[in-house]
Write a protein that holds these residues in place. Structure first.
Motif, PDB file in Angstrom:
ATOM      1  N   SER A  22     -27.998  28.331  -0.247  1.00  0.00           N
ATOM      2  CA  SER A  22     -28.698  29.174  -1.224  1.00  0.00           C
ATOM      3  C   SER A  22     -29.218  30.447  -0.580  1.00  0.00           C
ATOM      4  CB  SER A  22     -29.856  28.396  -1.854  1.00  0.00           C
ATOM      5  OG  SER A  22     -29.384  27.253  -2.544  1.00  0.00           O
ATOM      6  N   VAL A  38     -27.945  34.342  -1.339  1.00  0.00           N
ATOM      7  CA  VAL A  38     -28.903  35.383  -1.730  1.00  0.00           C
ATOM      8  C   VAL A  38     -28.831  36.573  -0.792  1.00  0.00           C
ATOM      9  CG1 VAL A  38     -31.362  35.923  -1.926  1.00  0.00           C
ATOM     10  CG2 VAL A  38     -30.481  33.800  -2.894  1.00  0.00           C
ATOM     11  N   THR A  95     -27.646  40.239  -1.816  1.00  0.00           N
ATOM     12  CA  THR A  95     -28.657  41.297  -1.769  1.00  0.00           C
ATOM     13  C   THR A  95     -28.263  42.424  -0.831  1.00  0.00           C
ATOM     14  OG1 THR A  95     -30.397  39.688  -2.254  1.00  0.00           O
ATOM     15  CG2 THR A  95     -31.074  41.797  -1.289  1.00  0.00           C
TER      16      THR A  95
END
Length: 276
Positions: free
Chosen positions: A76, A80, A84
């Protein structure tokens, strides 16, 4: 008497005591775990036995989740960070995610061989450690690490010299896509040749009845090292920082594994002298 009480079922486990000496009765009464003469007395401590089995079972689960694969938390965080910081780079957010997914699957394909070696080592080490044949224990571990490292070196060479050919198996893409895939292969998997040490060492400690050490080693790469690096490095270096987290975590986990195994070998050497 005490012997009659011991014969009663404890925590669902039936204990039979053919013969109990005063020394062994005293050991049980004080709750001390000591090695007793199997021919004279056999104790089954119900609660302690169940707790030990639960710890070993939990260790097996931890081992599969963290030493042999990627934990949900780590995946996870990685997704991310790639999304990002990829969006802030020339590659965009989609290319890093696509490349990371493919390369992760390729890495696990090679890692399955390491898993087989690690699991095959367990009964050999357990049997010889129980028989106090510590030389065989150390020899089995060294051979397993050698085999796992040999496979890891082959994977490392493939990842470093043929990244574009490997990624091409899964389809074509833009030049930015192929360029990022090459960099991700070469940087993120740079210390692949060390990746056989940590899982084999973790399973080794489980095999000799040291599940706490095995759990700790299982958590080193994914949780103790990789997660903090994923929080710090991308902030400092952007998308490149995401790629550099893995080789640092691999090197640190392998180093810790080597230190712990060397210490355990010294303990075995002392035990061998004591039993000689």
């Amino acid at each position: 008497g005490l012997a009659e009480k011991i014969r009663r079922p404890r925590s669902g486990i039936y204990s039979e005591v053919p013969e109990c000496t005063e020394t062994n009765q005293s050991a049980y009464a004080w709750g001390e775990l000591r090695q007793l003469d199997v021919e004279s007395c056999f104790y089954v401590f119900g609660g302690i036995a169940l707790a030990a089995l639960a710890l070993l079972g939990w260790m097996a689960w931890i081992h599969r989740q963290y030493a042999f694969g990627k934990s949900g938390i780590t995946v996870s965080f990685l997704i991310v960070m790639l999304r990002t910081y990829g969006a802030q780079s020339v590659y965009g957010s989609d290319i890093p995610l696509a490349c990371a997914g493919i390369i992760s699957k390729v890495n696990m394909l090679f890692f399955s061989f390491v898993i087989g070696i690690s699991q095959g080592l367990q009964p050999i080490v357990s049997f010889n450690f129980g028989a106090q044949k510590y030389d065989r224990v150390k020899d089995a571990y060294k051979k397993a690490v050698f085999a796992a490292t040999a496979i890891s070196i082959v994977a490392f060479l493939c990842f470093q010299f043929f990244p574009r050919q490997i990624i091409g198996i899964f389809g074509s893409g833009s030049e930015e896509y192929l360029h990022f895939a090459e960099r991700y292969f070469r940087i993120f998997l740079f210390f692949t040749f060390l990746n056989g040490i940590q899982p084999v060492s973790s399973n080794f400690f489980t095999s000799i009845g040291a599940p706490k050490k095995g759990i700790f080693l299982s958590l080193t790469r994914q949780i103790i090292f990789l997660l903090p690096l994923l929080l710090i490095f991308p902030y400092l270096f952007g998308i490149d920082g995401v790629m550099y987290t893995a080789p640092i975590a691999d090197l640190a986990a392998a180093s810790v594994s080597i230190v712990m195994v060397v210490r355990e070998f010294k303990i075995m050497a002392e035990l061998q002298k004591a039993t000689a």
